[in-house]
Design a protein around this motif. Structure first.
Motif, PDB file in Angstrom:
ATOM      1  N   ALA A  82       0.831  -1.210   0.000  1.00 41.76           N
ATOM      2  CA  ALA A  82       0.000   0.000   0.000  1.00 41.76           C
ATOM      3  C   ALA A  82       0.861   1.254   0.000  1.00 41.76           C
ATOM      4  O   ALA A  82       0.565   2.233  -0.719  1.00 41.76           O
ATOM      5  N   THR A  83       1.948   1.223   0.756  1.00 37.68           N
ATOM      6  CA  THR A  83       2.840   2.389   0.804  1.00 37.68           C
ATOM      7  C   THR A  83       3.466   2.635  -0.563  1.00 37.68           C
ATOM      8  O   THR A  83       3.504   3.769  -1.067  1.00 37.68           O
ATOM      9  N   HIS A  84       3.971   1.520  -1.187  1.00 41.12           N
ATOM     10  CA  HIS A  84       4.626   1.683  -2.491  1.00 41.12           C
ATOM     11  C   HIS A  84       3.609   2.068  -3.583  1.00 41.12           C
ATOM     12  O   HIS A  84       3.941   2.825  -4.512  1.00 41.12           O
ATOM     13  N   THR A  85       2.381   1.561  -3.475  1.00 46.16           N
ATOM     14  CA  THR A  85       1.338   1.928  -4.464  1.00 46.16           C
ATOM     15  C   THR A  85       1.025   3.424  -4.382  1.00 46.16           C
ATOM     16  O   THR A  85       0.894   4.112  -5.422  1.00 46.16           O
ATOM     17  N   ALA A  86       0.894   3.902  -3.168  1.00 49.31           N
ATOM     18  CA  ALA A  86       0.643   5.347  -3.007  1.00 49.31           C
ATOM     19  C   ALA A  86       1.791   6.160  -3.559  1.00 49.31           C
ATOM     20  O   ALA A  86       1.597   7.202  -4.226  1.00 49.31           O
ATOM     21  N   ALA A  87       3.034   5.690  -3.306  1.00 47.03           N
ATOM     22  CA  ALA A  87       4.195   6.418  -3.818  1.00 47.03           C
ATOM     23  C   ALA A  87       4.195   6.390  -5.353  1.00 47.03           C
ATOM     24  O   ALA A  87       4.531   7.393  -6.013  1.00 47.03           O
ATOM     25  N   ALA A  88       3.825   5.220  -5.991  1.00 51.57           N
ATOM     26  CA  ALA A  88       3.802   5.124  -7.453  1.00 51.57           C
ATOM     27  C   ALA A  88       2.736   6.049  -8.042  1.00 51.57           C
ATOM     28  O   ALA A  88       2.967   6.713  -9.072  1.00 51.57           O
ATOM     29  N   GLU A  89       1.566   6.085  -7.391  1.00 50.42           N
ATOM     30  CA  GLU A  89       0.503   6.974  -7.879  1.00 50.42           C
ATOM     31  C   GLU A  89       0.938   8.433  -7.787  1.00 50.42           C
ATOM     32  O   GLU A  89       0.681   9.234  -8.704  1.00 50.42           O
ATOM     33  N   ALA A  90       1.601   8.777  -6.708  1.00 55.36           N
ATOM     34  CA  ALA A  90       2.070  10.155  -6.565  1.00 55.36           C
ATOM     35  C   ALA A  90       3.101  10.468  -7.634  1.00 55.36           C
ATOM     36  O   ALA A  90       3.123  11.574  -8.225  1.00 55.36           O
ATOM     37  N   ALA A  91       3.993   9.486  -7.960  1.00 49.12           N
ATOM     38  CA  ALA A  91       5.009   9.711  -8.982  1.00 49.12           C
ATOM     39  C   ALA A  91       4.375   9.863 -10.353  1.00 49.12           C
ATOM     40  O   ALA A  91       4.807  10.691 -11.173  1.00 49.12           O
ATOM     41  N   GLU A  92       3.321   9.055 -10.654  1.00 53.48           N
ATOM     42  CA  GLU A  92       2.637   9.184 -11.940  1.00 53.48           C
ATOM     43  C   GLU A  92       1.966  10.553 -12.063  1.00 53.48           C
ATOM     44  O   GLU A  92       2.000  11.187 -13.137  1.00 53.48           O
ATOM     45  N   ALA A  93       1.363  10.980 -10.983  1.00 48.42           N
ATOM     46  CA  ALA A  93       0.712  12.295 -11.028  1.00 48.42           C
ATOM     47  C   ALA A  93       1.733  13.389 -11.275  1.00 48.42           C
ATOM     48  O   ALA A  93       1.518  14.326 -12.070  1.00 48.42           O
ATOM     49  N   GLU A  94       2.873  13.256 -10.613  1.00 41.20           N
ATOM     50  CA  GLU A  94       3.926  14.265 -10.811  1.00 41.20           C
ATOM     51  C   GLU A  94       4.439  14.212 -12.246  1.00 41.20           C
ATOM     52  O   GLU A  94       4.731  15.253 -12.860  1.00 41.20           O
ATOM     53  N   ARG A  95       4.570  12.989 -12.798  1.00 47.20           N
ATOM     54  CA  ARG A  95       5.048  12.872 -14.181  1.00 47.20           C
ATOM     55  C   ARG A  95       4.064  13.524 -15.150  1.00 47.20           C
ATOM     56  O   ARG A  95       4.462  14.260 -16.078  1.00 47.20           O
ATOM     57  N   ASP A  96       2.785  13.277 -14.960  1.00 46.38           N
ATOM     58  CA  ASP A  96       1.786  13.882 -15.844  1.00 46.38           C
ATOM     59  C   ASP A  96       1.855  15.398 -15.776  1.00 46.38           C
ATOM     60  O   ASP A  96       1.763  16.090 -16.805  1.00 46.38           O
ATOM     61  N   SER A  97       2.000  15.904 -14.592  1.00 44.05           N
ATOM     62  CA  SER A  97       2.069  17.367 -14.439  1.00 44.05           C
ATOM     63  C   SER A  97       3.317  17.914 -15.117  1.00 44.05           C
ATOM     64  O   SER A  97       3.296  18.976 -15.755  1.00 44.05           O
ATOM     65  N   LEU A  98       4.441  17.186 -15.010  1.00 45.29           N
ATOM     66  CA  LEU A  98       5.676  17.651 -15.650  1.00 45.29           C
ATOM     67  C   LEU A  98       5.534  17.595 -17.171  1.00 45.29           C
ATOM     68  O   LEU A  98       6.062  18.475 -17.881  1.00 45.29           O
ATOM     69  N   GLN A 140       2.803  18.001 -18.854  1.00 46.95           N
ATOM     70  CA  GLN A 140       1.965  19.134 -19.212  1.00 46.95           C
ATOM     71  C   GLN A 140       2.757  20.440 -19.196  1.00 46.95           C
ATOM     72  O   GLN A 140       2.644  21.281 -20.102  1.00 46.95           O
ATOM     73  N   VAL A 141       3.583  20.590 -18.171  1.00 48.33           N
ATOM     74  CA  VAL A 141       4.428  21.803 -18.088  1.00 48.33           C
ATOM     75  C   VAL A 141       5.382  21.852 -19.271  1.00 48.33           C
ATOM     76  O   VAL A 141       5.635  22.900 -19.853  1.00 48.33           O
ATOM     77  N   LEU A 142       5.943  20.654 -19.625  1.00 49.39           N
ATOM     78  CA  LEU A 142       6.880  20.610 -20.741  1.00 49.39           C
ATOM     79  C   LEU A 142       6.196  20.994 -22.042  1.00 49.39           C
ATOM     80  O   LEU A 142       6.763  21.717 -22.860  1.00 49.39           O
ATOM     81  N   ARG A 143       4.997  20.522 -22.243  1.00 53.33           N
ATOM     82  CA  ARG A 143       4.271  20.887 -23.444  1.00 53.33           C
ATOM     83  C   ARG A 143       3.973  22.374 -23.480  1.00 53.33           C
ATOM     84  O   ARG A 143       4.083  23.013 -24.529  1.00 53.33           O
ATOM     85  N   ASN A 144       3.565  22.863 -22.323  1.00 57.05           N
ATOM     86  CA  ASN A 144       3.277  24.294 -22.272  1.00 57.05           C
ATOM     87  C   ASN A 144       4.525  25.117 -22.514  1.00 57.05           C
ATOM     88  O   ASN A 144       4.440  26.280 -22.947  1.00 57.05           O
ATOM     89  N   SER A 145       5.662  24.620 -22.277  1.00 54.74           N
ATOM     90  CA  SER A 145       6.925  25.367 -22.418  1.00 54.74           C
ATOM     91  C   SER A 145       7.604  25.072 -23.761  1.00 54.74           C
ATOM     92  O   SER A 145       8.799  25.306 -23.922  1.00 54.74           O
ATOM     93  N   GLY A 146       6.903  24.588 -24.775  1.00 53.59           N
ATOM     94  CA  GLY A 146       7.479  24.294 -26.082  1.00 53.59           C
ATOM     95  C   GLY A 146       7.964  22.868 -26.196  1.00 53.59           C
ATOM     96  O   GLY A 146       8.878  22.589 -26.990  1.00 53.59           O
ATOM     97  N   GLY A 147       7.463  22.059 -25.555  1.00 56.83           N
ATOM     98  CA  GLY A 147       7.901  20.668 -25.620  1.00 56.83           C
ATOM     99  C   GLY A 147       7.593  20.034 -26.957  1.00 56.83           C
ATOM    100  O   GLY A 147       8.324  19.156 -27.425  1.00 56.83           O
ATOM    101  N   ASP A 148       6.519  20.504 -27.711  1.00 55.53           N
ATOM    102  CA  ASP A 148       6.195  19.916 -29.009  1.00 55.53           C
ATOM    103  C   ASP A 148       7.287  20.215 -30.022  1.00 55.53           C
ATOM    104  O   ASP A 148       7.642  19.360 -30.834  1.00 55.53           O
TER     105      ASP A 148
END
Length: 426
Positions: free
Chosen positions: A345-361, A363-371
């Motif tokens: 359960a601890t590692h699952t929560a940590a993985a979900e938090a990491a995925e959320a952070e990755r998605d946000s990054l 999105q930020v990368l795309r907004n900053s000219g990532g395309d």
């Protein structure tokens, strides 16, 4: 007591006369095994050639009836010297082992014997007397026996037996007792009444056979020993010293001292035997305790049963023990499972938090000219592939130019080479 021509005799004497019935020998000198010499009621004559065993028979009688200080027959010892029955003369050990001769070797004196050469042996002498003066014949037998160990060097090393019986006795009955080293119990089991000392033994014989008056049997036997000694007497002085004059009282005192020491030796032997018995029997208590403990353990083992028997207590105990171990293992596994679920359960929560952070990054990368960066990376990959293709083509062209001996370094040189080729072809 009545004073007669033959000395003092009891006034109530019935005129008993004991006659020698037979003499028995076992392993005595040259008489190997059991032998019996029967005597005639009237007279017996022993005759034979030199070395035929006459003196050996006389010495057997002396060994039975005389004290240990009495020398054997003169014909047996010849002109030898030394203490009576000592190492230099015939003695009980040499007669028991059947000494033949001795020779000098570089290792010492080598003695040849008929028996007992490196092994134990035994010898015995017995005399049976009969009294036929009454309405019924009476028999009396005196026995002396010796067990001689292989290591015996003097008579004290041998086991001595002195016994009497009111009746006849066969010396071969001592065979079984001899196999047990002529122990007192084994000898008594044959019916003999044993004595501890020579003094008791000879006193019993003198009393029964009426030898000597008023306890003077020893003096009578000493006189008889002098007569039977067979030593040559050449002077009157020697005749008086040996046959007439009595020994001083100091000799009698010395004999009494020797007999007393014999009694002490008998007492010591009995004490040593008792000590050995105690030493031998003491471990029995401990052995009995060990036997009892072993029996108890065996009983307990039988009650418990065997593991392969499903209905036995041992099998039930093994099953119960196995069940307890399985339950303990199950409890431990449950605890480990709870810990593992908590960790998951601890590692699952940590993985979900990491995925959320990755998605946000992302999105930020795309907004900053990532395309545009991705497009540039695709174009760069296509350019690299085109460059590799051109490089391979250039390498092939250079290989083709080698036979021509031409070199192309730039576009003008290539154009000139193409024109030259077309001209050549035309």
């Amino acid at each position: 007591m009545l004073d007669t021509l033959f000395g003092l005799i009891p006034s109530g004497s019935r005129g008993q006369q004991w006659l020698a019935g037979d003499l028995q020998l076992v392993n005595w000198g040259g008489y190997d095994g059991a032998h019996r010499v029967r005597f005639s009621p009237s007279a017996t004559l022993l005759c034979g050639g030199s070395g035929s065993g006459k003196s050996t028979l006389m010495d057997a009688y002396i060994a039975l009836m005389m004290p240990h200080t009495t020398p054997f027959n003169g014909a047996s010892n010849g002109a030898v010297s030394g203490r009576a029955r000592g190492e230099d003369q015939r003695n009980i050990l040499s007669y028991g082992r059947g000494k033949i001769d001795e020779t000098r070797t570089e290792h010492g004196t080598r003695v040849r014997v008929l028996r007992g050469d490196g092994t134990d042996t035994w010898t015995a002498v017995a005399m049976t007397w009969v009294d036929a003066s009454g309405p019924e014949e009476k028999w009396f037998t005196a026995v002396r026996a010796w067990y001689i160990p292989a290591t015996a060097r003097v008579l004290d090393d041998a086991v001595k037996v002195r016994g009497v019986i009111e009746g006849e006795f066969d010396l071969t009955d001592l065979e079984d007792a001899a196999s047990r080293r002529l122990s007192d119990a084994a000898v008594r089991a044959t019916g003999l009444e044993t004595m501890a000392t020579d003094r008791e033994f000879l006193a019993r014989i003198h009393a029964v056979l009426g030898i000597g008056a008023a306890g003077a049997g020893t003096k009578a036997m000493n006189l008889l020993a002098r007569i039977q000694a067979g030593q040559q007497i050449t002077t009157v002085d020697e005749l008086y010293k040996r046959m007439v004059l009595e020994e001083p009282d100091t000799f009698a005192t010395a004999d009494a001292v020797v007999e007393h020491f014999d009694e002490l030796e008998g007492t010591r032997l009995r004490m040593v035997t008792a000590q050995r018995q105690v030493r031998a029997l003491s471990p029995l208590r401990e052995a009995r305790t060990r036997i009892g403990d072993a029996a108890e353990r065996l009983r307990l083992i039988k009650e418990i049963g065997q593991f392969r028997d499903d209905s036995s207590p041992a099998a039930m105990w093994r099953t119960s023990r196995r069940l307890d171990l399985l339950r303990a293992a199950e409890e431990e596994l449950r605890s480990q499972a709870v810990d593992a679920e908590s960790l998951v359960a601890t590692h699952t929560a940590a993985a979900e938090a990491a995925e959320a952070e990755r998605d946000s990054l992302i999105q930020v990368l795309r907004n900053s000219g990532g395309d545009r960066l991705e497009t540039a990376e695709r174009e760069l990959g296509a350019a690299r592939r085109r460059c590799e293709q051109i490089t391979r083509t250039r390498e092939k062209v250079e290989e083709d130019l080698v036979p021509l001996g031409a070199a192309v370094t730039d576009e003008e040189a290539f154009t000139a080479l193409v024109a030259q080729g077309k001209s050549a072809l035309a």
